[in-house]
Each structure stands twice: as C-alpha cells, then as structure tokens.
Design a protein around this motif. Sequence first.
Motif, PDB file in Angstrom:
ATOM      1  N   LEU A 194       0.834  -1.202   0.000  1.00  0.00           N
ATOM      2  CA  LEU A 194       0.000   0.000   0.000  1.00  0.00           C
ATOM      3  C   LEU A 194       0.869   1.252   0.000  1.00  0.00           C
ATOM      4  O   LEU A 194       1.969   1.248   0.548  1.00  0.00           O
ATOM      5  N   ASP A 195       0.331   2.313  -0.557  1.00  0.00           N
ATOM      6  CA  ASP A 195       0.999   3.614  -0.549  1.00  0.00           C
ATOM      7  C   ASP A 195       0.472   4.404   0.651  1.00  0.00           C
ATOM      8  O   ASP A 195      -0.712   4.765   0.696  1.00  0.00           O
ATOM      9  N   PHE A 196       1.328   4.661   1.623  1.00  0.00           N
ATOM     10  CA  PHE A 196       0.943   5.372   2.838  1.00  0.00           C
ATOM     11  C   PHE A 196       0.291   6.713   2.521  1.00  0.00           C
ATOM     12  O   PHE A 196      -0.636   7.134   3.209  1.00  0.00           O
ATOM     13  N   GLU A 197       0.736   7.383   1.487  1.00  0.00           N
ATOM     14  CA  GLU A 197       0.230   8.714   1.151  1.00  0.00           C
ATOM     15  C   GLU A 197      -1.193   8.680   0.596  1.00  0.00           C
ATOM     16  O   GLU A 197      -1.943   9.627   0.777  1.00  0.00           O
ATOM     17  N   SER A 198      -1.580   7.601  -0.064  1.00  0.00           N
ATOM     18  CA  SER A 198      -2.895   7.584  -0.715  1.00  0.00           C
ATOM     19  C   SER A 198      -3.887   6.580  -0.116  1.00  0.00           C
ATOM     20  O   SER A 198      -5.090   6.688  -0.340  1.00  0.00           O
ATOM     21  N   ALA A 199      -3.398   5.621   0.646  1.00  0.00           N
ATOM     22  CA  ALA A 199      -4.286   4.601   1.204  1.00  0.00           C
ATOM     23  C   ALA A 199      -5.196   5.208   2.270  1.00  0.00           C
ATOM     24  O   ALA A 199      -4.801   6.105   3.010  1.00  0.00           O
ATOM     25  N   THR A 200      -6.412   4.668   2.353  1.00  0.00           N
ATOM     26  CA  THR A 200      -7.306   5.079   3.435  1.00  0.00           C
ATOM     27  C   THR A 200      -7.043   4.191   4.645  1.00  0.00           C
ATOM     28  O   THR A 200      -6.476   3.095   4.523  1.00  0.00           O
ATOM     29  N   LEU A 201      -7.475   4.654   5.793  1.00  0.00           N
ATOM     30  CA  LEU A 201      -7.353   3.865   7.009  1.00  0.00           C
ATOM     31  C   LEU A 201      -8.065   2.527   6.838  1.00  0.00           C
ATOM     32  O   LEU A 201      -7.531   1.477   7.205  1.00  0.00           O
ATOM     33  N   PHE A 202      -9.263   2.559   6.250  1.00  0.00           N
ATOM     34  CA  PHE A 202     -10.024   1.325   6.082  1.00  0.00           C
ATOM     35  C   PHE A 202      -9.333   0.370   5.119  1.00  0.00           C
ATOM     36  O   PHE A 202      -9.324  -0.837   5.349  1.00  0.00           O
ATOM     37  N   GLU A 203      -8.725   0.886   4.033  1.00  0.00           N
ATOM     38  CA  GLU A 203      -7.983   0.018   3.103  1.00  0.00           C
ATOM     39  C   GLU A 203      -6.843  -0.680   3.844  1.00  0.00           C
ATOM     40  O   GLU A 203      -6.600  -1.873   3.647  1.00  0.00           O
ATOM     41  N   TRP A 204      -6.146   0.063   4.674  1.00  0.00           N
ATOM     42  CA  TRP A 204      -5.033  -0.485   5.436  1.00  0.00           C
ATOM     43  C   TRP A 204      -5.505  -1.588   6.378  1.00  0.00           C
ATOM     44  O   TRP A 204      -4.927  -2.671   6.438  1.00  0.00           O
ATOM     45  N   LEU A 205      -6.591  -1.323   7.119  1.00  0.00           N
ATOM     46  CA  LEU A 205      -7.125  -2.325   8.050  1.00  0.00           C
ATOM     47  C   LEU A 205      -7.590  -3.579   7.312  1.00  0.00           C
ATOM     48  O   LEU A 205      -7.293  -4.704   7.740  1.00  0.00           O
ATOM     49  N   GLU A 206      -8.300  -3.400   6.214  1.00  0.00           N
ATOM     50  CA  GLU A 206      -8.816  -4.548   5.456  1.00  0.00           C
ATOM     51  C   GLU A 206      -7.684  -5.355   4.826  1.00  0.00           C
ATOM     52  O   GLU A 206      -7.717  -6.591   4.818  1.00  0.00           O
ATOM     53  N   THR A 207      -6.667  -4.668   4.305  1.00  0.00           N
ATOM     54  CA  THR A 207      -5.527  -5.363   3.703  1.00  0.00           C
ATOM     55  C   THR A 207      -4.750  -6.126   4.763  1.00  0.00           C
ATOM     56  O   THR A 207      -4.334  -7.267   4.549  1.00  0.00           O
ATOM     57  N   ASP A 208      -4.591  -5.509   5.925  1.00  0.00           N
ATOM     58  CA  ASP A 208      -3.899  -6.181   7.023  1.00  0.00           C
ATOM     59  C   ASP A 208      -4.690  -7.400   7.490  1.00  0.00           C
ATOM     60  O   ASP A 208      -4.105  -8.455   7.752  1.00  0.00           O
ATOM     61  N   ASP A 209      -6.016  -7.281   7.582  1.00  0.00           N
ATOM     62  CA  ASP A 209      -6.851  -8.432   7.958  1.00  0.00           C
ATOM     63  C   ASP A 209      -6.643  -9.585   6.981  1.00  0.00           C
ATOM     64  O   ASP A 209      -6.454 -10.732   7.388  1.00  0.00           O
ATOM     65  N   ARG A 210      -6.691  -9.277   5.680  1.00  0.00           N
ATOM     66  CA  ARG A 210      -6.509 -10.335   4.668  1.00  0.00           C
ATOM     67  C   ARG A 210      -5.131 -10.969   4.781  1.00  0.00           C
ATOM     68  O   ARG A 210      -4.993 -12.192   4.735  1.00  0.00           O
ATOM     69  N   ALA A 211      -4.105 -10.146   4.953  1.00  0.00           N
ATOM     70  CA  ALA A 211      -2.741 -10.671   5.041  1.00  0.00           C
ATOM     71  C   ALA A 211      -2.561 -11.511   6.308  1.00  0.00           C
ATOM     72  O   ALA A 211      -1.857 -12.517   6.290  1.00  0.00           O
ATOM     73  N   SER A 212      -3.203 -11.106   7.378  1.00  0.00           N
ATOM     74  CA  SER A 212      -3.056 -11.821   8.652  1.00  0.00           C
ATOM     75  C   SER A 212      -3.733 -13.178   8.645  1.00  0.00           C
ATOM     76  O   SER A 212      -3.251 -14.120   9.269  1.00  0.00           O
ATOM     77  N   PHE A 213      -4.858 -13.282   7.944  1.00  0.00           N
ATOM     78  CA  PHE A 213      -5.635 -14.515   8.027  1.00  0.00           C
ATOM     79  C   PHE A 213      -5.590 -15.367   6.770  1.00  0.00           C
ATOM     80  O   PHE A 213      -6.033 -16.498   6.800  1.00  0.00           O
ATOM     81  N   GLN A 214      -5.043 -14.861   5.681  1.00  0.00           N
ATOM     82  CA  GLN A 214      -4.955 -15.653   4.451  1.00  0.00           C
ATOM     83  C   GLN A 214      -4.148 -16.934   4.656  1.00  0.00           C
ATOM     84  O   GLN A 214      -4.596 -17.988   4.220  1.00  0.00           O
ATOM     85  N   PRO A 215      -3.005 -16.875   5.328  1.00  0.00           N
ATOM     86  CA  PRO A 215      -2.274 -18.144   5.515  1.00  0.00           C
ATOM     87  C   PRO A 215      -3.086 -19.183   6.272  1.00  0.00           C
ATOM     88  O   PRO A 215      -3.035 -20.359   5.949  1.00  0.00           O
ATOM     89  N   HIS A 216      -3.882 -18.749   7.255  1.00  0.00           N
ATOM     90  CA  HIS A 216      -4.721 -19.687   8.010  1.00  0.00           C
ATOM     91  C   HIS A 216      -5.781 -20.298   7.099  1.00  0.00           C
ATOM     92  O   HIS A 216      -6.039 -21.495   7.170  1.00  0.00           O
ATOM     93  N   ALA A 217      -6.362 -19.473   6.246  1.00  0.00           N
ATOM     94  CA  ALA A 217      -7.415 -19.975   5.342  1.00  0.00           C
ATOM     95  C   ALA A 217      -6.828 -20.977   4.353  1.00  0.00           C
ATOM     96  O   ALA A 217      -7.430 -22.004   4.069  1.00  0.00           O
ATOM     97  N   GLU A 218      -5.636 -20.668   3.836  1.00  0.00           N
ATOM     98  CA  GLU A 218      -5.009 -21.593   2.879  1.00  0.00           C
ATOM     99  C   GLU A 218      -4.670 -22.921   3.539  1.00  0.00           C
ATOM    100  O   GLU A 218      -4.854 -23.974   2.954  1.00  0.00           O
ATOM    101  N   MET A 219      -4.227 -22.872   4.790  1.00  0.00           N
ATOM    102  CA  MET A 219      -3.889 -24.102   5.503  1.00  0.00           C
ATOM    103  C   MET A 219      -5.140 -24.936   5.782  1.00  0.00           C
ATOM    104  O   MET A 219      -5.106 -26.149   5.742  1.00  0.00           O
ATOM    105  N   ALA A 220      -6.248 -24.272   6.034  1.00  0.00           N
ATOM    106  CA  ALA A 220      -7.486 -24.971   6.348  1.00  0.00           C
ATOM    107  C   ALA A 220      -8.020 -25.736   5.135  1.00  0.00           C
ATOM    108  O   ALA A 220      -8.719 -26.735   5.285  1.00  0.00           O
ATOM    109  N   HIS A 221      -7.688 -25.255   3.933  1.00  0.00           N
ATOM    110  CA  HIS A 221      -8.167 -25.902   2.727  1.00  0.00           C
ATOM    111  C   HIS A 221      -7.260 -27.034   2.249  1.00  0.00           C
ATOM    112  O   HIS A 221      -7.590 -27.717   1.296  1.00  0.00           O
ATOM    113  N   LYS A 222      -6.135 -27.206   2.887  1.00  0.00           N
ATOM    114  CA  LYS A 222      -5.197 -28.261   2.454  1.00  0.00           C
ATOM    115  C   LYS A 222      -5.503 -29.565   3.130  1.00  0.00           C
ATOM    116  O   LYS A 222      -6.060 -29.683   4.162  1.00  0.00           O
TER     117      LYS A 222
END
Length: 159
Positions: A131-159
């Motif tokens: 993300l670009d700190f200068e243009s990203a919204t707070l909500f974009e940052w939170l949502e992107t962080d949520d996806r990054a934090s939990f994506q590995p767990h979701a991928e592991m659950a499907h294996k």
Amino acid sequence: MTPITNRDLTREAPHSPSERFGGFAILGRTVDKCRASQTGKLGEYHYDCPLDNQLFGFKGINGGQFKNAIASARNYEDIAAWLRTNGTPKTPDEIKAWSDKVETAKLKDVFAKRSPADVQEVQEHCRKLGLDFESATLFEWLETDDRASFQPHAEMAHK
C-alpha cells in the motif's frame, strides 16, 4: 437481522470497518472486538482503541457503555438501534456524513499527529502490504492487514 456470533479473532478477522449496520461504519468491527475481548479471543486486536473511539466520540458514549449494551444483544441491528437512542442524538444524514468521512480518511491524515516512530512503523507496514501510505485510506489499510493476517490460516485450512 444479522446475528452476532462470538468471533475468535485469533482465527478470523472482525467485520470490515466499511460494513455498515444502521448506517454506522466501524460498528460491526467494534462489536466483534468487544465480544472477543470478553471471551479472551481478541488476538492482536484491541477493543476501545482509537478506531472504536471515533465511533464512541461521534455518539458521545464510552467503551464501558458500549460493552454493557452489547452484553445481551443478539444482532448488529440491535446495537445500531441502541446507538441511535443513546449518547449524542444524530440524524440519519449526520450518521451517513460521519460514516462517509471515516471511510475515506487517508491513513497519512489519521497518523499526522502521532509520533515520528509510529508514522515510520505504519509506513513500513504499508510497504509490506503493498500500500501507498500517502494515498491509502485507514479502512484500506485495516482490510488489507486483515486479509494478510488470516490468508495463511485460510489456505492451511483448505489443504
């Protein structure tokens, strides 16, 4: 009606801050974090944090009052109705304007009054998330962080 489930925030993200209940941005996320704090499943999240306090400040309530209100709530719409009738009165237009404003707030503006070390930490986190700190919204940052934090767990659950 959208039933409140006790989310385990060590395993899944709270609602997106963009998802609105009763017109209020942040509300679902705040409910999820509050409930998780009560069940010991808050993980890396924080209840009654600066984001939650944007909602509380807008409505003239505090985290303790909110916690008491959600104790027996069955759905998110019940909490939205409670918010409408408690704290500082707000019209539907005021609620929409506030929600629109917080949803489009730029991350750089939100962190403008923070310490240089805090800003540097968030800038580095943005870089890691693509993300670009200068243009990203707070909500974009939170949502992107949520996806990054939990994506590995979701991928592991499907294996």
